[in-house]
Design a protein around this motif. Sequence first.
Motif, PDB file in Angstrom:
ATOM      1  N   GLY A  47       0.837  -1.193  -0.058  1.00 14.42           N
ATOM      2  CA  GLY A  47       0.137   0.127  -0.111  1.00 14.42           C
ATOM      3  C   GLY A  47       0.823   1.069   0.119  1.00 14.42           C
ATOM      4  N   ARG A  48       1.966   1.193   0.680  1.00 12.34           N
ATOM      5  CA  ARG A  48       2.832   2.406   0.949  1.00 12.34           C
ATOM      6  C   ARG A  48       3.388   2.622  -0.586  1.00 12.34           C
ATOM      7  NH1 ARG A  48       7.202   2.436   5.284  1.00 12.34           N
ATOM      8  NH2 ARG A  48       5.388   2.621   6.681  1.00 12.34           N
ATOM      9  N   ARG A  49       3.866   1.517  -1.416  1.00 13.08           N
ATOM     10  CA  ARG A  49       4.333   1.956  -2.481  1.00 13.08           C
ATOM     11  C   ARG A  49       3.448   2.555  -3.797  1.00 13.08           C
ATOM     12  NH1 ARG A  49       8.660  -3.025  -4.036  1.00 13.08           N
ATOM     13  NH2 ARG A  49       9.948  -2.552  -2.412  1.00 13.08           N
ATOM     14  N   ILE A  50       2.220   1.560  -3.563  1.00 13.54           N
ATOM     15  CA  ILE A  50       1.207   2.443  -4.428  1.00 13.54           C
ATOM     16  C   ILE A  50       0.774   4.014  -4.245  1.00 13.54           C
ATOM     17  CG2 ILE A  50      -1.103   2.063  -4.872  1.00 13.54           C
ATOM     18  CD1 ILE A  50      -1.130  -0.880  -4.440  1.00 13.54           C
ATOM     19  N   ALA A  51       0.820   4.239  -3.004  1.00 17.85           N
ATOM     20  CA  ALA A  51       0.485   5.749  -2.365  1.00 17.85           C
ATOM     21  C   ALA A  51       1.753   6.548  -3.044  1.00 17.85           C
ATOM     22  CB  ALA A  51       0.449   5.687  -1.049  1.00 17.85           C
ATOM     23  N   THR A  52       2.785   6.034  -2.829  1.00 16.91           N
ATOM     24  CA  THR A  52       4.237   6.767  -3.537  1.00 16.91           C
ATOM     25  C   THR A  52       4.066   6.944  -4.917  1.00 16.91           C
ATOM     26  OG1 THR A  52       5.612   5.875  -1.725  1.00 16.91           O
ATOM     27  CG2 THR A  52       6.682   6.773  -3.703  1.00 16.91           C
ATOM     28  N   ILE A  53       3.560   5.933  -5.827  1.00 14.30           N
ATOM     29  CA  ILE A  53       3.571   5.912  -7.252  1.00 14.30           C
ATOM     30  C   ILE A  53       2.240   7.055  -7.455  1.00 14.30           C
ATOM     31  CG2 ILE A  53       3.030   4.700  -9.260  1.00 14.30           C
ATOM     32  CD1 ILE A  53       4.386   2.307  -8.055  1.00 14.30           C
ATOM     33  N   LEU A  54       1.349   6.869  -7.077  1.00 10.80           N
ATOM     34  CA  LEU A  54       0.237   7.781  -7.178  1.00 10.80           C
ATOM     35  C   LEU A  54       0.416   9.270  -6.842  1.00 10.80           C
ATOM     36  CD1 LEU A  54      -2.971   5.712  -5.756  1.00 10.80           C
ATOM     37  CD2 LEU A  54      -2.439   6.205  -8.083  1.00 10.80           C
ATOM     38  N   ALA A  55       1.371   9.318  -5.852  1.00 16.73           N
ATOM     39  CA  ALA A  55       1.603  10.682  -5.468  1.00 16.73           C
ATOM     40  C   ALA A  55       2.787  11.244  -6.482  1.00 16.73           C
ATOM     41  CB  ALA A  55       2.586  10.915  -3.986  1.00 16.73           C
ATOM     42  N   LEU A  56       3.734  10.562  -7.088  1.00 15.21           N
ATOM     43  CA  LEU A  56       4.385  10.879  -8.039  1.00 15.21           C
ATOM     44  C   LEU A  56       3.618  11.393  -9.340  1.00 15.21           C
ATOM     45  CD1 LEU A  56       7.563   8.458  -7.559  1.00 15.21           C
ATOM     46  CD2 LEU A  56       7.406  10.868  -7.110  1.00 15.21           C
ATOM     47  N   MET A  57       2.687  10.521  -9.691  1.00 16.56           N
ATOM     48  CA  MET A  57       1.902  10.770 -10.871  1.00 16.56           C
ATOM     49  C   MET A  57       1.187  12.114 -10.766  1.00 16.56           C
ATOM     50  SD  MET A  57       0.288   6.985 -11.632  1.00 16.56           S
ATOM     51  CE  MET A  57      -0.686   7.552 -12.858  1.00 16.56           C
ATOM     52  N   MET A  58       0.531  12.328  -9.612  1.00 15.92           N
ATOM     53  CA  MET A  58      -0.209  13.462  -9.355  1.00 15.92           C
ATOM     54  C   MET A  58       0.619  14.804  -9.373  1.00 15.92           C
ATOM     55  SD  MET A  58      -2.519  12.457  -6.080  1.00 15.92           S
ATOM     56  CE  MET A  58      -3.415  14.280  -5.905  1.00 15.92           C
ATOM     57  N   VAL A  59       2.096  14.685  -9.189  1.00 18.30           N
ATOM     58  CA  VAL A  59       3.078  15.815  -9.308  1.00 18.30           C
ATOM     59  C   VAL A  59       3.352  15.874 -10.769  1.00 18.30           C
ATOM     60  CG1 VAL A  59       5.188  16.748  -8.464  1.00 18.30           C
ATOM     61  CG2 VAL A  59       3.366  15.765  -6.769  1.00 18.30           C
ATOM     62  N   LEU A  60       3.777  14.677 -11.376  1.00 19.37           N
ATOM     63  CA  LEU A  60       4.490  14.705 -12.573  1.00 19.37           C
ATOM     64  C   LEU A  60       3.449  15.083 -13.588  1.00 19.37           C
ATOM     65  CD1 LEU A  60       6.923  11.825 -12.224  1.00 19.37           C
ATOM     66  CD2 LEU A  60       7.412  14.494 -11.905  1.00 19.37           C
ATOM     67  N   LEU A  61       2.233  14.412 -13.648  1.00 16.84           N
ATOM     68  CA  LEU A  61       1.363  14.490 -14.585  1.00 16.84           C
ATOM     69  C   LEU A  61       0.947  16.061 -15.087  1.00 16.84           C
ATOM     70  CD1 LEU A  61      -1.051  11.558 -14.448  1.00 16.84           C
ATOM     71  CD2 LEU A  61       0.630  11.954 -16.100  1.00 16.84           C
ATOM     72  N   PRO A  62       0.512  16.797 -13.987  1.00 15.56           N
ATOM     73  CA  PRO A  62       0.333  18.202 -14.276  1.00 15.56           C
ATOM     74  C   PRO A  62       1.742  19.107 -14.731  1.00 15.56           C
ATOM     75  CG  PRO A  62      -0.454  17.488 -12.272  1.00 15.56           C
ATOM     76  CD  PRO A  62       0.514  16.443 -12.643  1.00 15.56           C
ATOM     77  N   ALA A  63       2.604  18.923 -14.128  1.00 19.41           N
ATOM     78  CA  ALA A  63       3.965  19.146 -14.753  1.00 19.41           C
ATOM     79  C   ALA A  63       4.374  18.906 -16.270  1.00 19.41           C
ATOM     80  CB  ALA A  63       4.845  18.940 -14.251  1.00 19.41           C
TER      81      ALA A  63
END
Length: 351
Positions: free
Chosen positions: A16-32
């Motif tokens: 669950g921690r890794r999934i949360a990390t990947i989702l957080a990165l996607m939320m940051v990177l995709l808008p950028a």
Amino acid sequence: MQPNALSPTPRRLLTGRRIATILALMMVLLPAVAYSLWWWQAARTVRDGLENWVADQRANGAVVEHGGLTIHGFPLTLRAELDKPHLATRGAEWQGARLVAEAAPWNPTRIALTFPGEHRLSVVQPGQPPVDILAPNGGSGDLTMRMSGTLERLALRFTGLTAQVAGQTVPVAALDIGAAQPEQPPAERGTAGLTLTLTADGLTLPDGMPPNLGREVKRTELTLRVMGTPPRPEPASLSAWSRDGGTVEVDRLALDWGPLGAVLSGTLALDAQLQPQAALTAEIRGAPAVLDAVKPMMRPNEAAIARTVLTMLARPTGPNGEPVVTAPVTVQDRSLFVGPLRVAALPKLVW
């Protein structure tokens, strides 16, 4: 039995921690990433728009050249820089060191303009002395465009200019130029298709001016509206515009020159030979000083008649009861009239 050492190791399941990390990165990177792609698309749109404008001007017979176009400013600015811009149309030519247009990516229709370095405007009419206006320190301004690509408003300011007119040098302290267009092309002849404003401060005229007027023109103002669809400065377009009832409404033409203060308003048009004709009303302060200035160019009887007419037209409506002359000013058959008096012959205008 021992397990085969070469058999694949079972993959670790995502926690669950890794999934949360990947989702957080996607939320940051995709808008950028999306913003970066959008910025580059906006930059490409700016480049395409400028290149299309250049192509349109060349198709209309203008000379448009430059030393290179660059678009940069990522990530917070859209900045277009045009090196050595050169534009030449019928009777006018502009050359400059550089033109910079800058806008926020989230509001690309509001554009700040700067003109670094030296810029020169030359106006040449057949049979008339050339006029050169030099801005050694460049200028600045702002431009508002609509999403449709049409001009909404333009404002430019230049300081420390020098005008060369017939070999004479005329310093100009400041020059402001403005333009505005309606959102839709005028559907009726009584609707303005273009509004122009011009203000010049601190003109220093050459030696030889009448001493009672002096060399310093404190301020000159002009506000006018081109009625109907603005024509191109060429005979066929001007003729069609004129036949369709096109006129120029002069809302204000003001001059503050020593004792002379004049404000004119009225209508300009073109006759069948595309020569200007006008019907204006003038309010003139300091008319006796003007008459004294032009008296050497008039016959004795004309000067006497002019003084009599001015006395009849003057009314004590100025400050402290100063006499102000209200009179019609007309242009017809290449002559300028103030009331019934023909005060000057006008040169032929060649388009």
